[in-house]
Design a protein around this motif. Structure first.
Motif: not given
Length: 237
Positions: A111-119, A144-147, A164-165, A197-203
């Motif tokens: 299993d992988v658990v990632a934070h932020s850029f690690g995603s 930042p899955n959609r930047g 990440m952009t 992360v901006n926008p928030d719903d990038s996740v």
């Protein structure tokens, strides 16, 4: 378009985000341990930290998992230089680390658990590096899955920031086709008050279990009890 002042604030936030993690969450890293008892129904967990951070940020979640019955031999933290390329360098190194964990534990999957850029690093491995065959559960905390537009503040000199952009090569390729491929179980946890992360719903991602955690700052997800409970419940699903 960000003003000069907004860009400076965003840059400082992005670069210092890892330093705001609770001190109690910083525990020593540990490499792959001796072979675990594979009678356990659980998969080993590999933690992947975020930008400008280190494996110590996982101390709180590791402690919670140990309280749930995980052993040290089932918990691993991948440490890496966060200023390198996701697709050219980091995803491959993560893949090699996963293979090392699988060899040393005898587990078929992790299993992988990632934070932020690690995603982004772990998603690239899953989607393009063979991870659909080796990952059981994948969790993104504030990824930042959609930047994220805050990454523009350091994109001129930092490869990870460029990755990440919004609209970057990495973001576009991860979002193309199926964003959650294979039989991997995907989950994201995101905050409506994330200052990084901006926008928030990038996740959130289509095909994932997407959980809002309320109004938490970017690094607060690492030590939040509700987020921890949600992650732990998902890993047993």
């Amino acid at each position: 378009m960000l003003t000069a002042r907004q860009a400076l604030v965003a840059l400082l936030t992005l670069c210092l985000a890892s330093l705001t993690a609770p001190a109690a969450a910083r525990a020593p890293d540990r490499g792959p341990a001796p072979v675990a008892d594979r009678a356990s129904p659980r998969s080993p967990v590999v933690f992947v930290h975020g930008y400008n951070a280190d494996p110590g940020v996982w101390g709180g979640l590791r402690a919670d998992l140990r309280a749930d019955g995980y052993t040290e031999a089932e918990l691993f933290s991948f440490g890496y230089d966060t200023h390198q390329s996701v697709n050219e360098v980091l995803a491959g190194r993560l893949g090699a680390y996963v293979e090392q964990v699988r060899r040393e534990t005898g587990a078929a999957k992790v299993d992988v658990v990632a934070h932020s850029f690690g995603s982004l690093v772990s998603r690239w491995y899953v989607k393009f590096g063979g991870g659909t065959d080796t990952i059981d559960h994948w969790v993104s905390l504030a990824g930042p899955n959609r930047g994220t537009s805050t990454a523009w503040a350091c994109a001129l000199w930092d490869q990870a920031c460029r990755d990440m952009t919004p609209g970057s090569y990495v973001v576009k390729n991860l979002g193309g086709g199926d964003p959650t491929p294979g039989a991997v179980k995907y989950a994201t946890f995101w905050s409506g008050c994330d200052e990084v992360v901006n926008p928030d719903d990038s996740v959130p991602l289509a095909g994932a279990v997407n959980t809002p955690v309320g109004c938490l700052r970017h690094n607060d997800l690492l030590g939040d009890d509700g987020t921890s409970a949600g992650v732990r419940a998902f890993l047993t699903s």
